[in-house]
Design an enzyme around this catalytic site. Structure first.
Site, PDB file in Angstrom:
ATOM      1  N   GLU A 153      39.147  41.401  28.283  1.00  0.00           N
ATOM      2  CA  GLU A 153      39.612  40.386  27.320  1.00  0.00           C
ATOM      3  C   GLU A 153      38.904  40.414  25.965  1.00  0.00           C
ATOM      4  O   GLU A 153      38.505  39.370  25.447  1.00  0.00           O
ATOM      5  CB  GLU A 153      39.507  38.985  27.941  1.00  0.00           C
ATOM      6  CG  GLU A 153      40.286  38.862  29.244  1.00  0.00           C
ATOM      7  CD  GLU A 153      40.208  37.471  29.888  1.00  0.00           C
ATOM      8  OE1 GLU A 153      39.463  36.618  29.387  1.00  0.00           O
ATOM      9  OE2 GLU A 153      40.907  37.253  30.883  1.00  0.00           O
ATOM     10  N   GLU A 259      46.040  41.641  37.917  1.00  0.00           N
ATOM     11  CA  GLU A 259      45.778  40.273  38.410  1.00  0.00           C
ATOM     12  C   GLU A 259      47.085  39.507  38.584  1.00  0.00           C
ATOM     13  O   GLU A 259      47.205  38.351  38.178  1.00  0.00           O
ATOM     14  CB  GLU A 259      44.858  39.532  37.421  1.00  0.00           C
ATOM     15  CG  GLU A 259      43.564  40.278  37.133  1.00  0.00           C
ATOM     16  CD  GLU A 259      42.598  39.548  36.204  1.00  0.00           C
ATOM     17  OE1 GLU A 259      42.804  38.356  35.927  1.00  0.00           O
ATOM     18  OE2 GLU A 259      41.628  40.184  35.766  1.00  0.00           O
TER      19      GLU A 259
HETATM   20  C1  XIL Z   1      38.895  33.947  37.706  1.00  0.00           C
HETATM   21  C2  XIL Z   1      38.744  33.732  39.193  1.00  0.00           C
HETATM   22  O1  XIL Z   1      39.997  33.801  39.800  1.00  0.00           O
HETATM   23  C3  XIL Z   1      38.084  32.421  39.454  1.00  0.00           C
HETATM   24  O2  XIL Z   1      37.851  32.261  40.848  1.00  0.00           O
HETATM   25  C4  XIL Z   1      36.788  32.353  38.675  1.00  0.00           C
HETATM   26  O3  XIL Z   1      36.214  31.125  38.801  1.00  0.00           O
HETATM   27  C5  XIL Z   1      37.023  32.607  37.221  1.00  0.00           C
HETATM   28  O4  XIL Z   1      37.668  33.813  37.039  1.00  0.00           O
HETATM   29  N1  XIL Z   1      41.046  36.771  34.041  1.00  0.00           N
HETATM   30  C6  XIL Z   1      40.153  37.536  34.729  1.00  0.00           C
HETATM   31  C7  XIL Z   1      39.673  37.083  36.038  1.00  0.00           C
HETATM   32  O5  XIL Z   1      39.867  38.668  34.309  1.00  0.00           O
HETATM   33  O6  XIL Z   1      38.373  37.528  36.311  1.00  0.00           O
HETATM   34  C8  XIL Z   1      39.735  35.589  36.180  1.00  0.00           C
HETATM   35  O7  XIL Z   1      39.384  35.246  37.493  1.00  0.00           O
HETATM   36  C9  XIL Z   1      41.114  35.095  35.833  1.00  0.00           C
HETATM   37  C10 XIL Z   1      41.456  35.425  34.412  1.00  0.00           C
END
Ligand code: XIL
Length: 346
Positions: A153, A259
């Site tokens: 990001e 994701e």
């Molecule tokens: C999120 C997780 O799902 C949560 O459990 C944690 O508290 C915070 O992070 N983008 C990403 C992920 O790259 O690492 C994030 O995951 C969601 C958004």
């Protein structure tokens, strides 16, 4: 009194018929997702749940051949003090992946979120601290972790470089350095840049592709791009998603839909999933999987789902609302979206 009873009965009848209707959308059997294809089919997991929930573990083992740690490798968790590492959960997950013959997708080395206090308030040499963090993680799992999200990001939606503490303290070239250090620590690892909204924000996508090209021209290893794909059933449009995925055809980068989740309740605010929402979610999942599957095989790294069941989704905690964005419901049974995934592969 009679009226109340009547209302209650009709509510129950309506609710159960709605549930039955949703069942009709489940027109496939639960099989093994990863066995249906040649690319990785992964999932974000927590070790706690693998240990404490047999069904969760069973699904991870039977459906997926790649795992991403949902939390265990985030800096605030794994590196809580400058000279303290909390390896335990990550080690156990890596061991689990080896024992079960799954790939492991390391996530994420450099991010501006979920940082420990000591890092955010660091007063000595940032370059050394940054390098040490990357090298410590990558070298510990050298040969065990095949791929890493090196930077997460780093761009804004308009394509500009996000003003993170990394940019502020190290400079704009911090992305280049991160990839360089990661590749020094494990020259055999596949190195990814990971971000969201790449399918809806063309400027962001362009900036990411340009960055990857620049790194390559400097002789620095970058192998792929993770499109997080946190989307809703309505947005981005199917066309936007298809075009964005297709744009990797012109590159020699691997694509990881890293994701995946498809939210359905950001505008509607319903109390329970409806037939319409589950149908649309199923369609969206199919479109995404289909578009990915059409890529040339060299571009296909894999698709990872961001959580096992709706009970595990980060969206509920993060946005504080009811949501059902994944392929399994709260009882760990397959949903219509699971069949959408299967159809996308056909
Ligand atoms: C999120 C997780 O799902 C949560 O459990 C944690 O508290 C915070 O992070 N983008 C990403 C992920 O790259 O690492 C994030 O995951 C969601 C958004």
């Amino acid at each position: 009194m009679k009226l109340k009873l009547l209302l209650l009965v009709s509510f129950i009848v309506l609710f159960s018929s709605c549930k039955k209707d949703i069942q009709k959308l489940i027109d496939c059997n639960e099989k093994s997702l990863y066995k249906l294809t040649t690319f990785n089919v992964g999932v974000a997991v927590s070790y706690d749940k693998i240990i404490n929930n047999e069904r969760y573990k069973e699904i991870v083992k039977s459906q997926f051949n790649s795992i991403t740690p949902e939390y265990a490798m985030k800096a605030e968790f794994i590196h809580p003090e400058e000279n303290v590492f909390n390896w335990d959960e990550a080690d156990q997950l890596v061991d689990f992946s080896i024992k079960e013959n799954k790939s492991f997708h390391g996530h994420a080395l450099i991010w501006h979120n979920h940082l420990p206090h000591w890092m955010e308030n660091y007063t000595a040499d940032w370059n050394i601290m940054f390098r040490n963090h990357i090298i410590a993680l990558v070298s510990r799992y050298k040969g065990k972790i095949k791929a890493w999200d090196v930077v997460n990001e780093a761009f804004e939606d308009d394509g500009s470089l996000r003003n993170t503490i990394w940019k502020q303290h190290i400079g704009e070239h911090y992305i280049t350095l991160a990839f360089q250090y990661a590749s020094q620590a494990d020259p055999d690892a596949l190195l990814f840049y990971n971000d969201y909204n790449l399918e809806s924000k063309p400027r962001k996508m362009e900036a990411v592709l340009k960055m990857a090209k620049e790194l390559k021209s400097l002789g620095i290893q970058i192998h792929g791009i993770g499109m997080q794909m946190h989307v809703s059933f309505e947005y981005p449009t199917d066309r936007q998603i298809q075009n964005a995925i297709k744009s990797f055809e012109q590159t020699n980068l691997k694509v990881h839909i890293s994701e995946l989740d498809v939210v359905v309740n950001s505008n509607t605010k319903v109390e329970d999933p409806t037939f319409h929402l589950m149908k649309e979610q199923k369609k969206k999942v199919k479109i995404i999987v289909e578009a990915f599957n059409k890529l040339p095989s060299e571009n296909k790294y894999g698709i990872s789902i961001w959580g096992v069941s709706d009970a595990d989704t980060w969206v509920r905690k993060e946005f504080g609302r009811k949501e059902w964005p994944l392929l399994y419901d709260e009882n760990y049974s397959i949903k219509p979206s699971y069949c959408g995934f299967v159809e996308g592969l056909e």
